[in-house]
Design a protein around this motif. Sequence first.
Motif, PDB file in Angstrom:
ATOM      1  N   ASP A 451       0.876  -1.220  -0.117  1.00 22.74           N
ATOM      2  CA  ASP A 451      -0.018  -0.046   0.108  1.00 22.74           C
ATOM      3  C   ASP A 451       0.922   1.305   0.185  1.00 22.74           C
ATOM      4  OD1 ASP A 451       0.841  -0.642   2.379  1.00 22.74           O
ATOM      5  OD2 ASP A 451      -0.997  -0.682   3.625  1.00 22.74           O
ATOM      6  N   GLY A 452       2.140   1.252  -0.014  1.00 25.51           N
ATOM      7  CA  GLY A 452       3.226   2.455  -0.081  1.00 25.51           C
ATOM      8  C   GLY A 452       4.370   2.169   0.065  1.00 25.51           C
ATOM      9  N   THR A 453       5.362   3.242  -0.080  1.00 27.03           N
ATOM     10  CA  THR A 453       6.724   3.258   0.119  1.00 27.03           C
ATOM     11  C   THR A 453       7.190   4.153   1.111  1.00 27.03           C
ATOM     12  OG1 THR A 453       6.852   2.488  -2.310  1.00 27.03           O
ATOM     13  CG2 THR A 453       8.882   3.596  -1.140  1.00 27.03           C
ATOM     14  N   THR A 454       8.201   3.731   1.841  1.00 25.60           N
ATOM     15  CA  THR A 454       8.515   4.818   2.968  1.00 25.60           C
ATOM     16  C   THR A 454      10.167   4.713   2.840  1.00 25.60           C
ATOM     17  OG1 THR A 454       9.042   3.020   4.531  1.00 25.60           O
ATOM     18  CG2 THR A 454       6.953   3.838   4.454  1.00 25.60           C
ATOM     19  N   ASP A 455      10.733   5.979   3.389  1.00 29.79           N
ATOM     20  CA  ASP A 455      11.938   6.403   3.417  1.00 29.79           C
ATOM     21  C   ASP A 455      12.157   7.167   4.656  1.00 29.79           C
ATOM     22  OD1 ASP A 455      14.403   7.563   2.994  1.00 29.79           O
ATOM     23  OD2 ASP A 455      14.162   7.659   1.075  1.00 29.79           O
ATOM     24  N   VAL A 456      12.749   6.784   5.595  1.00 32.46           N
ATOM     25  CA  VAL A 456      13.058   7.689   7.079  1.00 32.46           C
ATOM     26  C   VAL A 456      14.494   7.608   7.252  1.00 32.46           C
ATOM     27  CG1 VAL A 456      12.264   7.956   9.260  1.00 32.46           C
ATOM     28  CG2 VAL A 456      10.752   6.771   7.569  1.00 32.46           C
ATOM     29  N   THR A 457      14.790   8.811   7.840  1.00 34.86           N
ATOM     30  CA  THR A 457      16.319   9.115   8.301  1.00 34.86           C
ATOM     31  C   THR A 457      16.206   9.337   9.781  1.00 34.86           C
ATOM     32  OG1 THR A 457      17.068   9.510   6.154  1.00 34.86           O
ATOM     33  CG2 THR A 457      18.542   9.916   8.071  1.00 34.86           C
ATOM     34  N   ARG A 458      16.861   8.696  10.874  1.00 34.05           N
ATOM     35  CA  ARG A 458      16.881   9.159  12.061  1.00 34.05           C
ATOM     36  C   ARG A 458      18.407   9.083  12.551  1.00 34.05           C
ATOM     37  NH1 ARG A 458      13.075  10.883  10.877  1.00 34.05           N
ATOM     38  NH2 ARG A 458      10.615  10.671  11.602  1.00 34.05           N
ATOM     39  N   THR A 459      18.779  10.075  13.505  1.00 35.14           N
ATOM     40  CA  THR A 459      20.111   9.989  13.884  1.00 35.14           C
ATOM     41  C   THR A 459      19.890   9.853  15.653  1.00 35.14           C
ATOM     42  OG1 THR A 459      21.002  11.324  12.412  1.00 35.14           O
ATOM     43  CG2 THR A 459      22.273  11.338  14.290  1.00 35.14           C
ATOM     44  N   MET A 460      20.385   8.978  16.221  1.00 35.78           N
ATOM     45  CA  MET A 460      20.313   8.982  17.697  1.00 35.78           C
ATOM     46  C   MET A 460      21.825   8.704  18.336  1.00 35.78           C
ATOM     47  SD  MET A 460      17.069   7.999  17.252  1.00 35.78           S
ATOM     48  CE  MET A 460      16.787   7.301  18.931  1.00 35.78           C
ATOM     49  N   HIS A 461      21.516   8.765  19.677  1.00 33.92           N
ATOM     50  CA  HIS A 461      22.599   8.751  20.442  1.00 33.92           C
ATOM     51  C   HIS A 461      22.017   7.966  21.870  1.00 33.92           C
ATOM     52  CE1 HIS A 461      26.409   9.382  22.941  1.00 33.92           C
ATOM     53  NE2 HIS A 461      26.780  10.219  22.082  1.00 33.92           N
ATOM     54  N   PHE A 462      22.926   6.864  21.914  1.00 33.38           N
ATOM     55  CA  PHE A 462      22.463   5.879  23.105  1.00 33.38           C
ATOM     56  C   PHE A 462      23.204   6.101  24.454  1.00 33.38           C
ATOM     57  CE2 PHE A 462      21.704   3.097  19.295  1.00 33.38           C
ATOM     58  CZ  PHE A 462      20.205   3.453  19.169  1.00 33.38           C
ATOM     59  N   GLY A 463      23.860   7.360  24.510  1.00 35.25           N
ATOM     60  CA  GLY A 463      24.643   7.861  25.981  1.00 35.25           C
ATOM     61  C   GLY A 463      24.414   9.186  26.099  1.00 35.25           C
ATOM     62  N   ASP A 464      25.554   9.682  26.402  1.00 38.53           N
ATOM     63  CA  ASP A 464      25.567  11.386  26.681  1.00 38.53           C
ATOM     64  C   ASP A 464      26.168  11.965  25.764  1.00 38.53           C
ATOM     65  OD1 ASP A 464      23.784  11.081  28.995  1.00 38.53           O
ATOM     66  OD2 ASP A 464      25.532  10.381  30.329  1.00 38.53           O
ATOM     67  N   PRO A 465      25.726  12.748  24.920  1.00 45.06           N
ATOM     68  CA  PRO A 465      26.516  13.146  23.640  1.00 45.06           C
ATOM     69  C   PRO A 465      27.267  14.421  24.005  1.00 45.06           C
ATOM     70  CG  PRO A 465      24.261  13.981  23.614  1.00 45.06           C
ATOM     71  CD  PRO A 465      24.199  13.014  24.520  1.00 45.06           C
ATOM     72  N   ASP A 466      28.763  14.548  23.422  1.00 43.01           N
ATOM     73  CA  ASP A 466      29.524  15.685  23.994  1.00 43.01           C
ATOM     74  C   ASP A 466      29.224  16.861  23.214  1.00 43.01           C
ATOM     75  OD1 ASP A 466      30.768  15.664  21.628  1.00 43.01           O
ATOM     76  OD2 ASP A 466      32.140  14.003  22.210  1.00 43.01           O
ATOM     77  N   PRO A 467      29.595  18.037  23.900  1.00 47.95           N
ATOM     78  CA  PRO A 467      29.230  19.452  23.416  1.00 47.95           C
ATOM     79  C   PRO A 467      29.533  19.336  21.981  1.00 47.95           C
ATOM     80  CG  PRO A 467      30.582  19.529  25.249  1.00 47.95           C
ATOM     81  CD  PRO A 467      30.525  18.166  25.169  1.00 47.95           C
ATOM     82  N   PHE A 468      30.617  18.604  21.174  1.00 45.10           N
ATOM     83  CA  PHE A 468      30.900  18.757  19.803  1.00 45.10           C
ATOM     84  C   PHE A 468      29.838  17.910  19.199  1.00 45.10           C
ATOM     85  CE2 PHE A 468      32.523  16.604  16.115  1.00 45.10           C
ATOM     86  CZ  PHE A 468      33.196  17.863  15.257  1.00 45.10           C
ATOM     87  N   GLN A 469      29.457  17.079  19.529  1.00 43.62           N
ATOM     88  CA  GLN A 469      28.272  16.094  18.808  1.00 43.62           C
ATOM     89  C   GLN A 469      27.063  16.919  19.085  1.00 43.62           C
ATOM     90  OE1 GLN A 469      28.504  12.472  21.252  1.00 43.62           O
ATOM     91  NE2 GLN A 469      30.264  11.664  20.130  1.00 43.62           N
ATOM     92  N   ILE A 470      26.808  17.796  19.843  1.00 45.46           N
ATOM     93  CA  ILE A 470      25.497  18.232  20.103  1.00 45.46           C
ATOM     94  C   ILE A 470      25.646  19.730  19.095  1.00 45.46           C
ATOM     95  CG2 ILE A 470      24.227  19.803  21.672  1.00 45.46           C
ATOM     96  CD1 ILE A 470      25.221  18.183  23.997  1.00 45.46           C
ATOM     97  N   GLU A 471      26.817  20.209  18.979  1.00 43.77           N
ATOM     98  CA  GLU A 471      27.044  21.322  18.007  1.00 43.77           C
ATOM     99  C   GLU A 471      26.812  20.599  16.514  1.00 43.77           C
ATOM    100  OE1 GLU A 471      27.881  25.306  16.874  1.00 43.77           O
ATOM    101  OE2 GLU A 471      27.237  24.348  18.867  1.00 43.77           O
TER     102      GLU A 471
END
Length: 546
Positions: A451-471
């Motif tokens: 019934d349809g086609t999907t395309d999804v992008t997600r970016t996750m962090h499974f811990g505590d991101p550091d300031p550079f990663q947040i920036e």
Amino acid sequence: MQRCGGVVVERREVTTDWHGNSREVTLDERFNCSQGDIQPPNRVDTAERVARLRQEMANYGMDAYFVNTNDQHQNEYVSPPDERVKYISGFSGSAGMFVITMTQQALWTDGRYFLQADSQLDCNWLLMKSGLEGVPSLLEWIKEVLPSGSRVGSDPAIITALQWMSSESSLADSGIILVNEATNLVDLIWTDRPPYSSDPAFVLDLAFAGKTWEEKVDDVRVAQGADMLVVTELDAIAWLLNLRGSDVPYNPVFRGYVLVGQDRVQLYTPSEKITPEIEAHLHVADCGVSICVEILPYENIVDGLTGLETDSSVSSILVSTSSSYSIFNAVPSSKRVTGENPIHNMKAQKNEVERVGMRRAHVKDAVALCDFLAFLESEVVSGVEWDELSASNKSEEFRAEQLDFVSLSFDTISAFGPNGAVIHYKVEESTNALIDTTSLYLIDSGAQFLDGTTDVTRTMHFGDPDPFQIEAYTRVLKGQLDFADVVFPASSRTSNYNIDILARRREEQIENKVDGVYMKSIRDPWENVQEFCTLQFGLSVDVQMR
């Protein structure tokens, strides 16, 4: 006066060349190609294959040969037997073209694949990074390295008519001949070339299509404006006939061509694609009482088109220049009408059943993805070992549990840490990284449902991101928001390639506010806007904050 990106602009003649003058691209620009460098684990040695191709070039009297990543139907994804660029060069991206002369070899690709190509091509290959300043186009390079009188070959079955005719004209300006050779030279040397899929096609139920194929054919006949329409795009054929297949990875299509006439519909497809159910669906045996489809051998399409020359019931044949040159050229020139396939717009206008199906597909996909990400986070935080490959495979398992799942809609991009910076990254055993709580995990994935086609992008962090990663994450988000706010000049014909610069302005802590939009750049942000407007739209920029 006009406005461009919140800037007052004045139109005047601008002669700036966006690419500048072409320069010589050398092997010195390649990554890890100096003596003693460690070779990337996924780099392929293609010397023997290239040597055999050069021998065939000599046999056919060619001084150069070029091939792109297309198949006969100009699909982005192609079947394994059509992966000729990958076989010859080792490059597995979905967009690329190579040229081989008797002394040099070069591959062109776009910015999505610069890193991938550099890591996959052996050090005999020049890497032409299309779009970068000074990098010559494929035709420019051929004309620079070959003398007048040279013969350049390619396969007209995998080159669009527009590209073929343009290339032929451009090369002729330098006295170079483009050879129309139906035999693909790569296929001659590809001794272990895999076969095409023998899986049959299948009928898409009206509960998913929302409209019968007979109704669609009637609509096409009204819209095509010619006695006959040539359909070469596999997605258009699948939509028109309410059929699906599995011939192309991640795409529910099957190989075929369709001719829609005012008095006939002909489907050229391999015999193994047709089942008794499909014959009944297409009324193959009931032409006397209803609209029907005639089934013909796939390989007979060129003969079928050339035979229309003597068919007095057909005086005009609509064919698109985006079809292959071999198909375009087979249409009798006296009857050929060039134009766009009307099915494209029809297919884009979803009926109510299709609209409901699209929403339902995304709901199912969201359930699968949320369940997968919650599961993966729990596992990683608990110390269970997961890597990019195992996570990719697990995400497919969650989607496959959903109702009416057919396949993935593309090869899942499962990337952890630095691998997430590789555009269109494809995880392999040699690059497979462990997923932990120290960095970002990116998953770009989707599915084909009935019934349809999907395309999804997600970016996750499974811990505590550091300031550079947040920036870094925040700047990407801001760039996307800037991009979404763009208002195009009314007179421009703008592609996403042209406006890419507007999403990449947040590189330094320099900030200005223009019409409510913040911009950051290594340079003064006005210089970026000025460059964009001047080079892409031919506009002279009056740099004034409003």
